[in-house]
Design a protein around this motif. Structure first.
Motif, PDB file in Angstrom:
ATOM      1  N   PRO A  73     -27.041 -80.749  48.575  1.00 33.09           N
ATOM      2  CA  PRO A  73     -26.417 -81.141  49.845  1.00 33.09           C
ATOM      3  C   PRO A  73     -26.661 -82.625  50.145  1.00 33.09           C
ATOM      4  N   PHE A  74     -25.859 -83.156  51.072  1.00 31.11           N
ATOM      5  CA  PHE A  74     -26.069 -84.524  51.522  1.00 31.11           C
ATOM      6  C   PHE A  74     -27.450 -84.632  52.152  1.00 31.11           C
ATOM      7  N   TRP A  75     -28.175 -85.685  51.823  1.00 34.45           N
ATOM      8  CA  TRP A  75     -29.458 -85.981  52.459  1.00 34.45           C
ATOM      9  C   TRP A  75     -29.692 -87.482  52.441  1.00 34.45           C
ATOM     10  N   MET A  76     -30.525 -87.942  53.354  1.00 31.07           N
ATOM     11  CA  MET A  76     -30.954 -89.334  53.347  1.00 31.07           C
ATOM     12  C   MET A  76     -32.355 -89.412  53.931  1.00 31.07           C
ATOM     13  N   VAL A  77     -33.114 -90.352  53.428  1.00 34.11           N
ATOM     14  CA  VAL A  77     -34.469 -90.611  53.900  1.00 34.11           C
ATOM     15  C   VAL A  77     -34.503 -92.043  54.396  1.00 34.11           C
ATOM     16  N   ALA A  78     -35.067 -92.239  55.565  1.00 31.24           N
ATOM     17  CA  ALA A  78     -35.287 -93.574  56.110  1.00 31.24           C
ATOM     18  C   ALA A  78     -36.779 -93.702  56.386  1.00 31.24           C
ATOM     19  N   ILE A  79     -37.408 -94.705  55.786  1.00 27.26           N
ATOM     20  CA  ILE A  79     -38.825 -94.951  56.009  1.00 27.26           C
ATOM     21  C   ILE A  79     -38.915 -96.210  56.843  1.00 27.26           C
ATOM     22  N   PRO A  83     -25.117 -79.999  55.432  1.00 25.43           N
ATOM     23  CA  PRO A  83     -24.883 -78.641  54.938  1.00 25.43           C
ATOM     24  C   PRO A  83     -24.693 -78.635  53.419  1.00 25.43           C
ATOM     25  N   PRO A  84     -24.821 -77.479  52.774  1.00 24.14           N
ATOM     26  CA  PRO A  84     -24.596 -77.397  51.325  1.00 24.14           C
ATOM     27  C   PRO A  84     -23.189 -77.880  50.959  1.00 24.14           C
ATOM     28  N   GLY A 111     -22.616 -81.066  49.550  1.00 30.94           N
ATOM     29  CA  GLY A 111     -22.571 -82.504  49.393  1.00 30.94           C
ATOM     30  C   GLY A 111     -21.830 -83.247  50.478  1.00 30.94           C
ATOM     31  N   ARG A 112     -21.440 -82.591  51.547  1.00 27.32           N
ATOM     32  CA  ARG A 112     -20.668 -83.256  52.596  1.00 27.32           C
ATOM     33  C   ARG A 112     -21.577 -83.797  53.683  1.00 27.32           C
ATOM     34  N   ALA A 113     -21.169 -84.894  54.276  1.00 29.16           N
ATOM     35  CA  ALA A 113     -21.923 -85.492  55.372  1.00 29.16           C
ATOM     36  C   ALA A 113     -21.157 -85.382  56.678  1.00 29.16           C
ATOM     37  N   ASP A 114     -20.118 -84.544  56.711  1.00 24.59           N
ATOM     38  CA  ASP A 114     -19.307 -84.481  57.924  1.00 24.59           C
ATOM     39  C   ASP A 114     -19.583 -83.226  58.746  1.00 24.59           C
ATOM     40  N   GLY A 115     -20.588 -82.461  58.366  1.00 25.37           N
ATOM     41  CA  GLY A 115     -20.956 -81.281  59.139  1.00 25.37           C
ATOM     42  C   GLY A 115     -22.136 -81.600  60.035  1.00 25.37           C
ATOM     43  N   GLU A 116     -22.803 -80.570  60.479  1.00 24.72           N
ATOM     44  CA  GLU A 116     -23.972 -80.734  61.337  1.00 24.72           C
ATOM     45  C   GLU A 116     -25.124 -81.296  60.523  1.00 24.72           C
ATOM     46  N   LEU A 117     -25.749 -82.355  61.030  1.00 25.85           N
ATOM     47  CA  LEU A 117     -26.885 -82.974  60.369  1.00 25.85           C
ATOM     48  C   LEU A 117     -28.166 -82.592  61.101  1.00 25.85           C
ATOM     49  N   LEU A 118     -29.212 -82.363  60.340  1.00 28.55           N
ATOM     50  CA  LEU A 118     -30.509 -82.003  60.910  1.00 28.55           C
ATOM     51  C   LEU A 118     -31.535 -83.014  60.435  1.00 28.55           C
ATOM     52  N   SER A 119     -32.237 -83.654  61.366  1.00 31.43           N
ATOM     53  CA  SER A 119     -33.253 -84.645  61.018  1.00 31.43           C
ATOM     54  C   SER A 119     -34.642 -84.116  61.313  1.00 31.43           C
ATOM     55  N   THR A 120     -35.584 -84.431  60.424  1.00 29.96           N
ATOM     56  CA  THR A 120     -36.978 -84.068  60.584  1.00 29.96           C
ATOM     57  C   THR A 120     -37.804 -85.329  60.417  1.00 29.96           C
ATOM     58  N   SER A 121     -38.762 -85.545  61.326  1.00 33.10           N
ATOM     59  CA  SER A 121     -39.610 -86.739  61.275  1.00 33.10           C
ATOM     60  C   SER A 121     -41.004 -86.384  60.775  1.00 33.10           C
ATOM     61  N   TYR A 122     -41.575 -87.314  60.043  1.00 35.74           N
ATOM     62  CA  TYR A 122     -42.933 -87.196  59.522  1.00 35.74           C
ATOM     63  C   TYR A 122     -43.656 -88.494  59.856  1.00 35.74           C
ATOM     64  N   ARG A 137     -39.065 -77.434  47.163  1.00 38.24           N
ATOM     65  CA  ARG A 137     -37.643 -77.743  46.995  1.00 38.24           C
ATOM     66  C   ARG A 137     -37.512 -79.200  46.576  1.00 38.24           C
ATOM     67  N   MET A 138     -36.687 -79.475  45.572  1.00 38.88           N
ATOM     68  CA  MET A 138     -36.551 -80.832  45.062  1.00 38.88           C
ATOM     69  C   MET A 138     -35.133 -81.355  45.278  1.00 38.88           C
ATOM     70  N   LEU A 139     -35.049 -82.563  45.828  1.00 42.20           N
ATOM     71  CA  LEU A 139     -33.775 -83.249  46.040  1.00 42.20           C
ATOM     72  C   LEU A 139     -33.795 -84.524  45.203  1.00 42.20           C
ATOM     73  N   LYS A 140     -32.699 -84.827  44.531  1.00 42.06           N
ATOM     74  CA  LYS A 140     -32.636 -86.031  43.701  1.00 42.06           C
ATOM     75  C   LYS A 140     -31.536 -86.951  44.216  1.00 42.06           C
TER      76      LYS A 140
END
Length: 134
Positions: free
Chosen positions: A38-44, A55-56, A58-69, A119-122
């Motif tokens: 799926p589409f993902w992005m990390v911002a540090i 969402p699964p 590879g699209r970025a036009d659906g609902e996006l969910l962000s998690t902060s660390y 879970r691994m994302l590349k």
């Protein structure tokens, strides 16, 4: 030196969320990476690491969910930068290896792996490589 990847990430996020102003997940942007299916992005940034997932498919036009660390400094071993943050089952590990990577027709200097509880994302990360046209 201008960082082109943040602009790419911000543009993608703004398009995906339909917002009028670009989305800025972190204050001072330090490093970014993205992938698809799926589409993902990390911002540090200066005080946090933000993972945004789509969402699964590879699209970025659906609902996006962000998690902060919490923001951590990277460790570097054998040319691989690694950020690891979180506690318990909410742990994120990001590895950036210097190796050409292409996604969406754009080239980046790093191959990136994000691991979340097994879970691994590349994807690709760093500043977009822009070829000079001389």
């Amino acid at each position: 030196m201008k960082r082109l990847l943040p602009l790419t990430l911000l543009a993608l996020a703004a398009c995906a969320t339909g917002a009028d102003a670009p989305y800025s997940p972190v204050g001072a942007f330090e490093y970014g990476a993205m992938g698809h299916d799926p589409f993902w992005m990390v911002a540090i940034g200066d005080d946090q690491i933000v993972l945004t997932m789509g969402p699964p498919g590879g699209r970025a036009d659906g609902e996006l969910l962000s998690t902060s660390y919490p923001r951590v400094l990277p460790r570097e071993t054998d040319g691989v930068r690694r950020w690891e943050s979180g506690e318990g089952t909410q742990v994120i590990a990001i590895e950036a290896r210097t190796a050409e990577c292409t996604t969406g027709g754009r080239a980046y200097p790093d191959q990136v792996t994000v691991t979340l509880s097994g879970r691994m994302l590349k994807g690709c990360g760093g500043e977009e490589v822009v070829e000079s046209r001389g």
